[in-house]
Write an enzyme that holds these catalytic residues in place. Structure first.
Site, PDB file in Angstrom:
ATOM      1  N   LYS A   1       0.786  -1.234   0.000  1.00  0.00           N
ATOM      2  CA  LYS A   1       0.000   0.000   0.000  1.00  0.00           C
ATOM      3  C   LYS A   1       0.824   1.295   0.000  1.00  0.00           C
ATOM      4  O   LYS A   1       0.340   2.337  -0.425  1.00  0.00           O
ATOM      5  CB  LYS A   1      -0.935   0.027   1.220  1.00  0.00           C
ATOM      6  CG  LYS A   1      -2.016  -1.039   1.161  1.00  0.00           C
ATOM      7  CD  LYS A   1      -2.952  -0.929   2.344  1.00  0.00           C
ATOM      8  CE  LYS A   1      -3.924  -2.086   2.337  1.00  0.00           C
ATOM      9  NZ  LYS A   1      -4.980  -1.927   3.343  1.00  0.00           N
TER      10      LYS A   1
ATOM     11  N   ASN B   1      -4.899   1.826  -1.359  1.00  0.00           N
ATOM     12  CA  ASN B   1      -5.389   0.445  -1.490  1.00  0.00           C
ATOM     13  C   ASN B   1      -6.144   0.238  -2.803  1.00  0.00           C
ATOM     14  O   ASN B   1      -6.551  -0.886  -3.103  1.00  0.00           O
ATOM     15  CB  ASN B   1      -6.271   0.049  -0.299  1.00  0.00           C
ATOM     16  CG  ASN B   1      -7.648   0.676  -0.352  1.00  0.00           C
ATOM     17  OD1 ASN B   1      -7.811   1.807  -0.807  1.00  0.00           O
ATOM     18  ND2 ASN B   1      -8.649  -0.046   0.100  1.00  0.00           N
TER      19      ASN B   1
ATOM     20  N   ASP C   1      -9.849   2.442   2.735  1.00  0.00           N
ATOM     21  CA  ASP C   1      -9.835   1.735   4.026  1.00  0.00           C
ATOM     22  C   ASP C   1     -10.542   2.530   5.125  1.00  0.00           C
ATOM     23  O   ASP C   1     -11.219   1.964   5.979  1.00  0.00           O
ATOM     24  CB  ASP C   1      -8.390   1.465   4.472  1.00  0.00           C
ATOM     25  CG  ASP C   1      -7.741   0.345   3.666  1.00  0.00           C
ATOM     26  OD1 ASP C   1      -8.454  -0.532   3.158  1.00  0.00           O
ATOM     27  OD2 ASP C   1      -6.502   0.357   3.545  1.00  0.00           O
TER      28      ASP C   1
ATOM     29  N   ASN D   1      -0.513   2.691  22.369  1.00  0.00           N
ATOM     30  CA  ASN D   1       0.396   1.756  21.694  1.00  0.00           C
ATOM     31  C   ASN D   1       1.546   1.371  22.617  1.00  0.00           C
ATOM     32  O   ASN D   1       1.938   2.134  23.499  1.00  0.00           O
ATOM     33  CB  ASN D   1       0.953   2.383  20.406  1.00  0.00           C
ATOM     34  CG  ASN D   1       1.497   1.317  19.459  1.00  0.00           C
ATOM     35  OD1 ASN D   1       0.843   0.284  19.256  1.00  0.00           O
ATOM     36  ND2 ASN D   1       2.660   1.532  18.884  1.00  0.00           N
TER      37      ASN D   1
HETATM   38  P1  ATR Z   1      -0.198  -3.364  10.522  1.00  0.00           P
HETATM   39  O1  ATR Z   1       0.451  -2.791   9.324  1.00  0.00           O
HETATM   40  O2  ATR Z   1      -1.037  -4.573  10.239  1.00  0.00           O
HETATM   41  O3  ATR Z   1      -0.900  -2.366  11.380  1.00  0.00           O
HETATM   42  P2  ATR Z   1       2.239  -3.338  12.037  1.00  0.00           P
HETATM   43  O4  ATR Z   1       2.618  -2.114  11.326  1.00  0.00           O
HETATM   44  O5  ATR Z   1       3.247  -4.415  12.223  1.00  0.00           O
HETATM   45  O6  ATR Z   1       1.006  -4.020  11.369  1.00  0.00           O
HETATM   46  O7  ATR Z   1       1.626  -2.932  13.457  1.00  0.00           O
HETATM   47  C1  ATR Z   1       1.247  -3.870  14.396  1.00  0.00           C
HETATM   48  C2  ATR Z   1       0.643  -3.177  15.611  1.00  0.00           C
HETATM   49  O8  ATR Z   1       0.361  -4.185  16.577  1.00  0.00           O
HETATM   50  C3  ATR Z   1       1.571  -2.186  16.275  1.00  0.00           C
HETATM   51  O9  ATR Z   1       0.793  -1.190  16.909  1.00  0.00           O
HETATM   52  C4  ATR Z   1       2.265  -3.072  17.327  1.00  0.00           C
HETATM   53  O10 ATR Z   1       2.769  -2.380  18.427  1.00  0.00           O
HETATM   54  P3  ATR Z   1       4.257  -1.699  18.368  1.00  0.00           P
HETATM   55  O11 ATR Z   1       4.071  -0.451  17.555  1.00  0.00           O
HETATM   56  O12 ATR Z   1       4.609  -1.436  19.767  1.00  0.00           O
HETATM   57  O13 ATR Z   1       5.131  -2.708  17.699  1.00  0.00           O
HETATM   58  C5  ATR Z   1       1.095  -3.909  17.776  1.00  0.00           C
HETATM   59  N1  ATR Z   1       1.519  -5.174  18.389  1.00  0.00           N
HETATM   60  C6  ATR Z   1       1.973  -6.277  17.751  1.00  0.00           C
HETATM   61  N2  ATR Z   1       2.270  -7.258  18.645  1.00  0.00           N
HETATM   62  C7  ATR Z   1       2.001  -6.731  19.877  1.00  0.00           C
HETATM   63  C8  ATR Z   1       2.095  -7.242  21.209  1.00  0.00           C
HETATM   64  N3  ATR Z   1       2.542  -8.484  21.460  1.00  0.00           N
HETATM   65  N4  ATR Z   1       1.714  -6.435  22.229  1.00  0.00           N
HETATM   66  C9  ATR Z   1       1.279  -5.188  21.992  1.00  0.00           C
HETATM   67  N5  ATR Z   1       1.161  -4.635  20.752  1.00  0.00           N
HETATM   68  C10 ATR Z   1       1.521  -5.405  19.716  1.00  0.00           C
END
Ligand code: ATR
Length: 281
Positions: free
Chosen positions: A73, A94, A109, A158
């Site tokens: 994207k 998208n 989206d 976050n």
């Molecule tokens: P997407 O593009 O699908 O949004 P991403 O960019 O990898 O995926 O983002 C994943 C999100 O899930 C992020 O907010 C991540 O938190 P961080 O920014 O701190 O990495 C969150 N996330 C993934 N695994 C997590 C976990 N075990 N606990 C808390 N937050 C999690």
């Protein structure tokens, strides 16, 4: 299906893409509206390093519409002729329309958030809501735009605070940013009307995990999980148990898809037909 030499090709690209429901959803809609001689929707697994070639190919063979999913994207934006201001603000495309050889990028989206949310509200509007968004990854940018463009009050929670601060800076300075761990206290989301999960907690290897405990969910909340597989995530099952209203991840897929269908065909999408495909797959 009545595909012919004059059918227009629409295509979803992703890596992986084989799980995508977009082809089934769009083809069912073409059939319903009896335009399945005019349009056909297929899928292709494209590696991120091939996006530049993909866009040349789109021009060369005159692909009509291109749907982009993870991880394309953002990368695709470099190669398009024009980007709609909303997609530019969100920072992701998208939907690409080939308009007489000119490739125009859109983002639908965010409509996958505002449409189901507005349908759920009775007398209120998004501008009357306090929304808690959990997560600051790729998907949360469209959610942040959806809420703030409709003048809702948004707080992002976050694990990594810097990522949430970057979204606030780029999407809307009025977005409040907090640590995910602030939600561990019982009643920590009491002041909010809506809770949206945009993390990947609850899907794939993280299935069965909720980003928040049931102690933070109350019956006045609307809980929206953008994870669509499984249909009922751990978060949604906890929300149901606490008597909250829920919005499923498939509703986001549906309404980003109906908006996209309208861009590709110029016709109003047959929502019920597209919904049936999502619910039966
Ligand atoms: P997407 O593009 O699908 O949004 P991403 O960019 O990898 O995926 O983002 C994943 C999100 O899930 C992020 O907010 C991540 O938190 P961080 O920014 O701190 O990495 C969150 N996330 C993934 N695994 C997590 C976990 N075990 N606990 C808390 N937050 C999690």
């Amino acid at each position: 299906m009545k595909i012919s030499a004059s059918s227009k090709i629409c295509m979803i690209i992703g890596d992986p893409v084989s799980h995508s429901l977009s082809p089934a959803m769009h083809n069912a809609a073409y059939e319903k509206q009896k335009i399945d001689d005019e349009f056909v929707f297929v899928a292709s697994n494209v590696k991120i390093e091939n996006i530049k070639h993909l866009v040349s190919g789109m021009r060369a063979i005159n692909i009509h519409g291109l749907t982009c999913t993870i991880p394309h994207k953002v990368e695709i934006m470099k190669y398009l002729d024009e980007i709609d201001p909303v997609a530019k603000k969100i920072g992701a495309v998208n939907t690409v329309l080939n308009k007489n050889g000119k490739l125009i990028g859109y983002n639908t989206d965010w409509l996958g958030i505002t449409i189901p949310l507005e349908k759920k509200l009775k007398s209120k509007k998004i501008k009357d809501l306090k929304v808690a968004l959990i997560g600051a990854g790729g998907a949360s940018r469209a959610v942040s735009y959806a809420i703030t463009s409709k003048k809702g009050k948004l707080t992002i929670f976050n694990r990594t605070i810097e990522k949430a601060l970057k979204i606030a800076k780029e999407i809307d300075n009025d977005i409040e940013v907090k640590k995910l761990s602030d939600l561990e206290k019982e009643g920590s989301l009491h002041e909010f009307d809506v809770i949206i999960n945009s993390t990947n907690l609850g899907m794939g290897s993280l299935e069965g995990i909720s980003p928040i405990s049931e102690n933070s969910i109350e019956s006045h909340h609307i809980v929206f999980d953008i994870v669509y597989k499984p249909k009922i995530t751990k978060l949604l099952s906890l929300a149901k148990k606490k008597g909250a209203s829920i919005i499923y991840g498939w509703e986001m897929l549906l309404y980003q898809g109906t908006a996209q269908y309208e861009i590709y065909t110029g016709k109003k999408a047959p929502e019920e037909t597209m919904k049936e495909v999502l619910l039966n797959n």
